[in-house]
Design a protein around this motif. Structure first.
Motif, short mmCIF file in Angstrom:
data_model
loop_
_atom_site.label_atom_id
_atom_site.label_comp_id
_atom_site.label_asym_id
_atom_site.label_seq_id
_atom_site.Cartn_x
_atom_site.Cartn_y
_atom_site.Cartn_z
N ALA A 1 0.51 -1.37 -0.17
CA ALA A 1 0.23 0.14 0.06
C ALA A 1 0.91 1.34 0.04
O ALA A 1 1.98 1.48 1.00
N SER A 2 0.28 2.36 -0.59
CA SER A 2 0.76 3.37 -1.02
C SER A 2 1.18 3.90 0.62
O SER A 2 -0.54 4.68 0.89
N SER A 3 1.49 3.99 1.96
CA SER A 3 1.32 4.75 2.67
C SER A 3 2.64 5.51 3.39
O SER A 3 1.97 6.00 4.27
N LEU B 1 5.22 4.94 -4.65
CA LEU B 1 4.41 3.75 -5.34
C LEU B 1 5.23 2.09 -5.80
O LEU B 1 4.26 2.00 -5.84
N SER B 2 6.51 1.51 -5.71
CA SER B 2 6.81 0.15 -5.79
C SER B 2 8.35 0.29 -6.04
O SER B 2 8.89 1.57 -4.90
N SER B 3 8.97 -0.56 -5.53
CA SER B 3 10.58 -1.28 -5.40
C SER B 3 10.85 -2.56 -5.56
O SER B 3 9.47 -3.55 -5.71
N LEU C 1 10.63 3.89 -6.15
CA LEU C 1 9.87 5.31 -7.03
C LEU C 1 8.73 5.50 -6.16
O LEU C 1 7.55 4.97 -5.34
N LEU C 2 9.18 6.64 -6.48
CA LEU C 2 8.22 7.42 -5.41
C LEU C 2 7.48 8.98 -5.99
O LEU C 2 8.48 9.33 -6.73
#
Length: 329
Positions: A14-16, A190-192, A321-322
């Motif tokens: 989750a984007s948290s 966003l992702s890793s 990614l952010l």
């Protein structure tokens, strides 16, 4: 050619979390290329042509990684006064040059800033350490227990540099960067991706004399053959394309390496943020130093898409990614 397993994709988390403050510090003493010329058989033109490095910073004899990390956090607090140490739930310090095996650098930062009831731990992932620590911070925030986490990349590599080795002594410098990661209703992470190939770990290591030993040719080949695919996976796992990136922030090992990676990704070199030219290779600190330099220059703007990608000894890689969330100065 060395190969590694495909990065583990964690885009489902989750984007948290988001970055809400930043700070940095480099020691006052500067080592110029002219000074390096006096130590080994090299020259300014050769160093710049091969690495892009003009100078690097060196910690004083009585100045250690904890001092740099504390100074970076104090810079963060000074520039973002709404941030309070009392609200910090955790401190993660990415470093391969702790003051001593224990206590941790993070615990020394905790004591210095007065963060009470605070988790404190060091993260050892070499040049991928800062991004790895950001991934860990996001995971802690996802538990719902942690709300504000300071993540630091700090190194005093000059203390373990062999100044008789012309292939490595031109590279390394000291510095620290810090960010505050906070829980948010609408997160910006966003992702890793992350991967490690321990079979190549001894391409970069610290020997029994506590000095850096590096097979630069092999590390360069490994990075160019694996990092571009990792960056592609990082962006694509968020349903985006490389062309969507506003900024690419790779580990600043070597300016020529950054340029070569950008070429393989078809990313314009001017989209790559670096810290190597004026700071040298500061391992875990290169990415936060590059971010803060860009922030101070008003390059980073809210909602811009930024890819962070660390890689180095291990051989390990970590990408994040952010969406940038800090307004300009």
């Amino acid at each position: 050619m060395m190969t590694i397993a495909h990065p583990t994709e964690n885009s489902a988390f989750a984007s948290s979390a988001r970055i809400t403050a930043i700070g940095s510090y480099v020691p006052e003493q500067v080592i110029t290329n002219a000074e390096i010329e006096q130590l080994v058989d090299t020259d300014n033109e050769w160093i710049i042509r091969r690495t892009g490095i003009i100078e690097r910073h060196k910690a004083a004899s009585d100045q250690f990684t904890s001092h740099l990390a504390i100074a970076a956090v104090k810079d963060l607090f000074d520039r973002f006064p709404a941030t309070s140490a009392e609200d910090v739930d955790a401190i993660l310090v990415a470093t391969t040059t702790p003051d001593m095996p224990f206590p941790s650098v993070a615990s020394q930062v905790q004591q210095a800033i007065g963060a009470l009831n605070c988790l404190a731990a060091d993260v050892s992932a070499a040049c991928a350490g800062f991004v790895t620590a950001l991934q860990m911070a996001n995971g802690l925030i996802m538990t719902g227990v942690y709300r504000k986490i300071i993540v630091i990349g700090a190194e005093t590599l000059t203390k373990i540099t062999d100044y008789t080795d012309r292939s490595t002594c031109i590279l390394f410098g000291d510095g620290a960067g810090a960010v505050l990661v906070e829980a948010a209703a609408s997160g910006a992470f966003l992702s890793s991706v992350a991967t490690t190939d321990g079979s190549g770990g001894m391409q970069v290591y610290c020997n029994d004399d506590h000095k850096i030993v590096q097979n630069g040719r092999e590390v360069y080949k490994w990075a160019l053959s694996t990092v571009p695919d990792g960056v592609r996976k990082l962006v694509q796992s968020a349903g985006l394309q490389l062309g969507d990136l506003d900024w690419f922030v790779p580990h600043s090992a070597n300016l020529r390496m950054i340029e070569a990676i950008c070429e393989r990704l078809d990313i314009a070199p001017e989209k790559a943020l670096e810290s190597v030219v004026r700071n040298g290779n500061t391992s875990a600190a290169t990415i936060p130093l590059a971010l803060d330099a860009a922030y101070k220059a008003n390059k980073l703007q809210p909602e811009q898409l930024v890819a962070l990608y660390g890689f180095g000894s291990g051989l390990t890689q970590s990408g994040l990614l952010l969406r940038w969330t800090l307004s300009s100065n």
